[in-house]
Write an enzyme that holds these catalytic residues in place. Structure first.
Site: not given
Length: 378
Positions: A86, A150, A153, A192-194, A336
């Site tokens: 990040s 997700f 996976t 927090y959202s990617n 990150g």
């Protein structure tokens, strides 16, 4: 103390709730012995290896500990390149603020203006979300790496080894998020959202006609001569010199350790796919805080923070985190996390004292202790 808002942190339960990380932080000391001790402590705690470079004024120093390869026992190098997760977000935000300075967009533009119909479904509405809200995580858009399927996976063993080379498009990643309800109404809270930064990368492409990676290369990497920094796209390897990256690929910090160095970083996209080294990250954040990349107005906007609930003494700006350390020093930067890699890059407000380091394991080690030691130990 670390703002753990990872891009893709595999291993441990964090992987299913965050994925791609944010920062730790600390302030100024003359001796680096405490930093060396904190680095060694991380290795004793189970991190395979650490590489670190700090710059204070005209003085630069580096230290390493542990190994870069568990099979050959080769040591880590001060020149190691690694996936920065990040930390990518600060680069993306810088490009968008440069575009604002050029009059090509406004931070108050809606997502819908630039990406019609992309952020839509299950209560998501791009016409109510601004570019600024993407960058400071107040949009309410669901974090796609928190999607359970997700996570299974891409972050857990069985799924990872079947799908590590899959290519994901930004639209596919956003579509995962659109399968969930928003976390909150735009502008009413923080999470927090990617997904925010995947959308931000798509906005860059729509405004400029070039990919976010091309814009980062043209606007930041080349002008600052960041020779170890790259936006890999779908390239699965890390350029040499580099070490191997390791993960438990599990919801616990125990069990077998797996080599996860090779993966298709498109699963992180503009939320966390970049590669760099510690010296380049020091140079980037120092240049940013010194005003070499943004005009004063845009840098002020970037440093305007919102409260990060549940994390004391921290505020989130536009892809940049402000943290007050235990000694009262403020540091600015980001951290990150991505499979097998945990990184931190921070600098003081004047850009004079910078620190960047990487753990090549994602399940243990205290990054905050390293930052506190570098900036606060006398």
């Amino acid at each position: 103390m670390t703002v753990r808002t990872t891009v893709v942190v595999a291993a441990t339960a964090v992987a299913l709730t965050a994925g791609f990380a944010a920062p730790a932080m600390a302030a100024g000391a003359d001796s680096h012995e405490g930093t060396r001790q904190a680095v060694r402590a991380a290795v004793q705690d189970g991190v395979p290896g650490v590489t670190l470079t700090a710059k204070d004024g005209r003085s630069t120093w580096s230290t390493t500990a542990g190994v870069g390869n568990l099979r050959t026992h080769a040591p880590r190098s001060a020149d190691d390149r690694y996936r920065v997760g990040s930390i990518t977000k600060t680069f993306v935000s810088t490009v968008l603020l440069q575009l604002e300075a050029e009059g090509r967009l406004s931070l108050d533009d809606t997502v819908e203006k630039w990406l019609p119909g992309v952020v839509h479904g299950n209560g998501h509405d791009g016409s109510r979300i601004t570019v600024r809200q993407l960058l400071n995580h107040t949009s309410g858009i669901f974090n796609y790496t928190a999607d359970e399927t997700f996570g299974r996976t891409y972050f857990l063993k069985d799924g990872f080894f079947r799908h590590r080379y899959d290519t994901q498009t930004p639209r596919q990643l956003v579509a995962v998020a659109m399968g969930h309800k928003p976390d909150f109404a735009p502008g009413t809270s923080w999470n927090y959202s990617n997904t925010n930064y995947v959308v931000a990368g798509m906005v860059i492409q729509k405004v400029t006609g070039r990919s976010y990676g091309e814009e980062i290369r043209h606007r930041i990497i080349e002008p600052l001569h960041l020779r170890a920094t790259s936006v890999p796209g779908t390239r699965v390897t890390v350029p040499k010199p580099s070490s191997r990256a390791y993960s438990k690929l599990a919801q616990t910090a125990t069990g077998p350790t797996y080599d996860v160095t090779e993966l298709n970083p498109s699963l992180a996209s503009s939320a966390g796919e970049m590669i760099s080294d510690s010296a380049d990250l020091d140079r980037f954040y120092a240049a940013l805080l010194k005003g070499r990349l943004l005009p004063p107005r845009q840098l002020k906007e970037m440093k305007t923070t919102v409260t990060v609930e549940g994390i004391p003494n921290a505020g989130y700006g536009l892809g940049l985190i402000d943290r007050e350390l235990s000694c009262g020093v403020h540091v600015w930067g980001h951290d990150g996390g991505i499979h097998g890699s945990s990184s931190v890059a921070v600098t003081t407000a004047d850009g004079r004292h910078s620190l960047a380091f990487n753990f090549n394991g994602d399940w243990s080690g205290d990054t905050d202790a390293v930052v506190e030691a570098e900036f606060c130990d006398e």
